[in-house]
Design a protein around this motif. Structure first.
Motif, PDB file in Angstrom:
ATOM      1  N   UNK A 116     -47.404  20.419 -38.203  1.00  0.00           N
ATOM      2  CA  UNK A 116     -46.239  19.524 -37.811  1.00  0.00           C
ATOM      3  C   UNK A 116     -44.813  20.146 -37.714  1.00  0.00           C
ATOM      4  N   UNK A 117     -45.256  20.886 -38.355  1.00  0.00           N
ATOM      5  CA  UNK A 117     -43.541  21.106 -37.761  1.00  0.00           C
ATOM      6  C   UNK A 117     -43.613  22.069 -36.487  1.00  0.00           C
ATOM      7  N   UNK A 118     -44.667  22.142 -36.125  1.00  0.00           N
ATOM      8  CA  UNK A 118     -45.062  22.524 -34.454  1.00  0.00           C
ATOM      9  C   UNK A 118     -45.154  21.122 -33.948  1.00  0.00           C
ATOM     10  N   UNK A 119     -46.214  20.372 -34.127  1.00  0.00           N
ATOM     11  CA  UNK A 119     -45.616  19.503 -33.820  1.00  0.00           C
ATOM     12  C   UNK A 119     -44.185  18.287 -33.041  1.00  0.00           C
ATOM     13  N   UNK A 120     -43.377  18.624 -34.224  1.00  0.00           N
ATOM     14  CA  UNK A 120     -41.657  18.472 -34.228  1.00  0.00           C
ATOM     15  C   UNK A 120     -41.648  18.861 -33.204  1.00  0.00           C
ATOM     16  N   UNK A 121     -42.114  19.970 -32.967  1.00  0.00           N
ATOM     17  CA  UNK A 121     -40.709  20.963 -32.507  1.00  0.00           C
ATOM     18  C   UNK A 121     -41.826  20.719 -30.662  1.00  0.00           C
ATOM     19  N   UNK A 122     -42.630  20.437 -30.521  1.00  0.00           N
ATOM     20  CA  UNK A 122     -43.044  19.744 -28.812  1.00  0.00           C
ATOM     21  C   UNK A 122     -42.151  18.253 -28.924  1.00  0.00           C
ATOM     22  N   UNK A 123     -42.125  17.188 -29.815  1.00  0.00           N
ATOM     23  CA  UNK A 123     -41.681  16.237 -29.480  1.00  0.00           C
ATOM     24  C   UNK A 123     -39.741  16.564 -29.063  1.00  0.00           C
ATOM     25  N   UNK A 124     -39.459  17.333 -29.692  1.00  0.00           N
ATOM     26  CA  UNK A 124     -37.834  17.734 -29.357  1.00  0.00           C
ATOM     27  C   UNK A 124     -38.004  18.456 -27.858  1.00  0.00           C
ATOM     28  N   UNK A 125     -38.856  19.098 -27.934  1.00  0.00           N
ATOM     29  CA  UNK A 125     -39.089  19.771 -26.583  1.00  0.00           C
ATOM     30  C   UNK A 125     -38.865  19.132 -24.849  1.00  0.00           C
ATOM     31  N   UNK A 126     -37.536  19.825 -24.613  1.00  0.00           N
ATOM     32  CA  UNK A 126     -36.499  19.428 -23.677  1.00  0.00           C
ATOM     33  C   UNK A 126     -35.654  18.004 -23.684  1.00  0.00           C
ATOM     34  N   UNK A 127     -36.437  17.790 -24.929  1.00  0.00           N
ATOM     35  CA  UNK A 127     -34.672  17.074 -25.951  1.00  0.00           C
ATOM     36  C   UNK A 127     -33.525  17.017 -26.953  1.00  0.00           C
ATOM     37  N   UNK A 128     -33.861  18.642 -26.748  1.00  0.00           N
ATOM     38  CA  UNK A 128     -32.976  19.116 -27.467  1.00  0.00           C
ATOM     39  C   UNK A 128     -31.697  18.652 -28.017  1.00  0.00           C
TER      40      UNK A 128
END
Length: 168
Positions: A116-128
């Motif tokens: 879940x942490x990895x997926x959350x990081x992927x969601x933020x990637x490029x939009x940090x």
């Protein structure tokens, strides 16, 4: 502290601070935390199943089944952020923004634990930066909403306003 002051007006004498009061306050905090978690999980379930017309009771039934995993993801997120803060504060902010969506990933996509942490990081990637600014604005708005209540508490309890704000 404002709630305690309203329930028990006047000065808190040492005789009033009994072990029973301490235990009662701890139990009240645990109960309110459990109610909050149930409501949080039920809200996610209701939002996820909006199209199917899931009712309130069914939302709670579905949501409460994920409370332990929600606690685990919250613990992992907090541990990551704490580790980042120990690494000179800036990484703590980075981890916070990366993992802010972990509970949403768990509840909506049923992805658990570190995944879940990895997926959350992927969601933020490029939009940090966009996510960071939005979180910052929401935090400032929340501060501004709570500030008048802290000022009232400081006035009623004859407390220094600065210490009242720091205790938010």
């Amino acid at each position: 502290s404002l709630v305690i002051r309203l329930l028990m007006p006047g000065e808190m004498s040492p005789e009033m601070m009994t072990p029973g009061l301490g235990v009662s306050l701890i139990l009240l905090a645990l109960l309110s935390g459990a109610v909050y978690l149930c409501a949080y999980a039920a809200l996610f379930s209701a939002v996820k199943e909006t199209a199917s017309g899931l009712g309130v009771v069914d939302s709670y039934k579905q949501g409460t089944g994920k409370i332990l995993t929600l606690l685990w993801v919250g613990f992992l997120t907090g541990l990551s952020i704490l580790g980042g803060i120990i690494l000179l504060i800036i990484p703590g902010f980075i981890f916070f923004v990366w993992f802010v969506f972990a509970p949403f990933v768990l509840m909506v996509e049923d992805v658990r634990g570190t995944q879940a942490l990895k997926e959350s990081r992927l969601l933020v990637k490029g939009y940090w930066w966009g996510v960071f600014v939005r979180l910052l604005v929401m935090g400032l708005l929340a501060f501004l909403v709570v500030l008048p209540f802290n000022m009232i508490e400081a006035y009623l309890t004859d407390t220094n306003i600065a210490s009242s704000i720091l205790n938010m």
